[in-house]
Design a protein around this motif. Sequence first.
Motif, PDB file in Angstrom:
ATOM      1  N   LEU A 172       0.805  -1.217   0.000  1.00 25.62           N
ATOM      2  CA  LEU A 172       0.000   0.000   0.000  1.00 25.62           C
ATOM      3  C   LEU A 172       0.842   1.273   0.000  1.00 25.62           C
ATOM      4  O   LEU A 172       0.318   2.355  -0.275  1.00 25.62           O
ATOM      5  CB  LEU A 172      -0.933  -0.006   1.216  1.00 25.62           C
ATOM      6  N   ALA A 173       2.130   1.137   0.312  1.00 27.56           N
ATOM      7  CA  ALA A 173       2.996   2.318   0.429  1.00 27.56           C
ATOM      8  C   ALA A 173       2.954   3.230  -0.797  1.00 27.56           C
ATOM      9  O   ALA A 173       2.888   4.462  -0.648  1.00 27.56           O
ATOM     10  CB  ALA A 173       4.429   1.890   0.734  1.00 27.56           C
ATOM     11  N   PRO A 174       2.997   2.717  -2.040  1.00 25.28           N
ATOM     12  CA  PRO A 174       2.991   3.620  -3.199  1.00 25.28           C
ATOM     13  C   PRO A 174       1.733   4.478  -3.307  1.00 25.28           C
ATOM     14  O   PRO A 174       1.743   5.511  -3.988  1.00 25.28           O
ATOM     15  CB  PRO A 174       3.103   2.662  -4.391  1.00 25.28           C
ATOM     16  N   PHE A 175       0.646   4.067  -2.644  1.00 25.31           N
ATOM     17  CA  PHE A 175      -0.605   4.808  -2.741  1.00 25.31           C
ATOM     18  C   PHE A 175      -0.762   5.844  -1.626  1.00 25.31           C
ATOM     19  O   PHE A 175      -1.624   6.715  -1.712  1.00 25.31           O
ATOM     20  CB  PHE A 175      -1.788   3.839  -2.718  1.00 25.31           C
ATOM     21  N   ARG A 179      -2.375  10.112   3.024  1.00 23.96           N
ATOM     22  CA  ARG A 179      -2.588  11.427   2.401  1.00 23.96           C
ATOM     23  C   ARG A 179      -3.802  11.384   1.467  1.00 23.96           C
ATOM     24  O   ARG A 179      -3.756  11.805   0.321  1.00 23.96           O
ATOM     25  CB  ARG A 179      -1.344  11.875   1.635  1.00 23.96           C
ATOM     26  N   THR A 180      -4.887  10.850   1.998  1.00 27.05           N
ATOM     27  CA  THR A 180      -6.132  10.834   1.237  1.00 27.05           C
ATOM     28  C   THR A 180      -7.243  11.490   2.039  1.00 27.05           C
ATOM     29  O   THR A 180      -7.090  11.765   3.228  1.00 27.05           O
ATOM     30  CB  THR A 180      -6.563   9.389   0.894  1.00 27.05           C
ATOM     31  N   LYS A 181      -8.335  11.726   1.372  1.00 23.95           N
ATOM     32  CA  LYS A 181      -9.555  12.206   2.031  1.00 23.95           C
ATOM     33  C   LYS A 181     -10.720  11.379   1.522  1.00 23.95           C
ATOM     34  O   LYS A 181     -10.633  10.724   0.465  1.00 23.95           O
ATOM     35  CB  LYS A 181      -9.786  13.689   1.751  1.00 23.95           C
ATOM     36  N   GLY A 299      -0.807   9.081  -3.860  1.00 25.05           N
ATOM     37  CA  GLY A 299       0.627   9.147  -3.586  1.00 25.05           C
ATOM     38  C   GLY A 299       1.318  10.094  -4.531  1.00 25.05           C
ATOM     39  O   GLY A 299       0.796  11.161  -4.877  1.00 25.05           O
ATOM     40  N   ASP A 300       2.492   9.675  -4.973  1.00 22.56           N
ATOM     41  CA  ASP A 300       3.242  10.460  -5.959  1.00 22.56           C
ATOM     42  C   ASP A 300       3.278   9.737  -7.296  1.00 22.56           C
ATOM     43  O   ASP A 300       4.198   9.926  -8.103  1.00 22.56           O
ATOM     44  CB  ASP A 300       4.674  10.709  -5.454  1.00 22.56           C
ATOM     45  N   SER A 322      -4.716   3.292  -8.939  1.00 20.50           N
ATOM     46  CA  SER A 322      -3.794   4.429  -9.055  1.00 20.50           C
ATOM     47  C   SER A 322      -4.434   5.740  -8.641  1.00 20.50           C
ATOM     48  O   SER A 322      -3.756   6.629  -8.122  1.00 20.50           O
ATOM     49  CB  SER A 322      -3.276   4.548 -10.499  1.00 20.50           C
ATOM     50  N   ASP A 323      -5.743   5.862  -8.848  1.00 22.43           N
ATOM     51  CA  ASP A 323      -6.399   7.163  -8.660  1.00 22.43           C
ATOM     52  C   ASP A 323      -7.325   7.232  -7.458  1.00 22.43           C
ATOM     53  O   ASP A 323      -7.629   8.314  -6.965  1.00 22.43           O
ATOM     54  CB  ASP A 323      -7.204   7.517  -9.912  1.00 22.43           C
ATOM     55  N   HIS A 324      -7.830   6.087  -7.001  1.00 19.99           N
ATOM     56  CA  HIS A 324      -8.732   6.100  -5.852  1.00 19.99           C
ATOM     57  C   HIS A 324      -8.765   4.725  -5.205  1.00 19.99           C
ATOM     58  O   HIS A 324      -8.294   3.737  -5.775  1.00 19.99           O
ATOM     59  CB  HIS A 324     -10.142   6.561  -6.248  1.00 19.99           C
TER      60      HIS A 324
END
Length: 417
Positions: A172-175, A179-181, A299-300, A322-324
């Motif tokens: 899960l680290a790459p995502f 830092r989400t809402k 993520g980045d 990748s996006d959500h």
Amino acid sequence: MSSINGTTHGALFRSRASGHGMPGALFGRQDVFENDVDIFFHKHWIMAGVTADVREPGDVSAVDIGRASIIIVRDDDNFVRAYRNVCRHRGARLREQGKGSVGMLVCPYHQWTYGLDGGLKHAAHMGQHFDPSCRSLMPVPLRVIGGLIFVCLNDEAPVDIAALDETMTPRLAPFDLARTKIAYETDIIENGNWKLAIENNRECYHCSATHPELTVSFLAEDFGFCPDGLSEESERALAEYRARNAASLASWHKEGLLSEAVERLDDVATLFRTQRLVIAGNGESQTMNTKVASTRLLGDNTRRDLGDTHLWTHNSWSHVMSDHAVISYLIPLAPDRTLVRTKWLVHEDAIEGVDYALSDLIEVWQATNAQDARLVAINHQGTQDPGYRPGPFSPFTESYLERFSRWYATRLEAHGV
């Protein structure tokens, strides 16, 4: 150990024929339900939220789990903690179920006041000999794994949560789900037993006929299939499926992205399975056009085709793209009622109407959840019919139902049921 008509919970399960569904009484009996809550939701690790529920210091989330209730809070040092939702005075609930933001936790009954670190800060009229240090809130074991919050209501929590942590943290680290809402969330009450909701989620035998939105983004072969007597067309499709999977896996592996299936489903307390699946069509996300719903990736990341990293436990299922991310977990309410809570996460800087359209983001799983609720309801109704006799599982599309059943039996035995 409770029983009705002389048949205990454990004995009832042991009457199940191997490879077949559970007896209907395991879904409908009140005593079985109470045992299930006590064992599987109070003594095992369960998902109870995401860190986006408590993004800022002072944010709180109260979650009811059977007769128990917990408060998840982010404290002033930015740590996520969990406490029993019970005042240390005379037991009043500190918070109603739901989310909010506070400076202190104040009991609404006699105004005993607790800091976000759980310490009792104020208790009027208790006299000079009263020691507030002995009346801190009762902590609940909590583990944050890649932005997912797991709790255990037993002080002696199963130690094998470490395996889930070690497996999922790097995946899960790459995502960077921290830092989400939450872009959207729903609560659905399914009119069926929690085990039927889990079984429904563990197989896709039903998917092609009942989930038109979801199947757009899945490769059909991932549903499972019977290999007997495949047509030439099906053989070609299977070869193409295997080639596409191999190419995607090689591409992800080259970038150090963990993708292979990891299963801990047998002889464990903390059950889970994870795998990165290839997304069909444009290969980007679980949307109706299989392209990203949010152009602000998690993520980045700059790469859109990161597949679907799924995770399921005995009370949750998650899909991270990748996006959500779509995070769902369930809490049993009654033998025939189950709460399914779903949260759609996007990057904390994503802006609705600019980076994503909410309708595109939620369309697939909002429809799928509603469809599943109907399926669980008719399944539960049928299992309570006097004419119900458990049928056999498909070895090709329902193998995880058998493994869940065996795990369920093992955990009953481990707790003396």
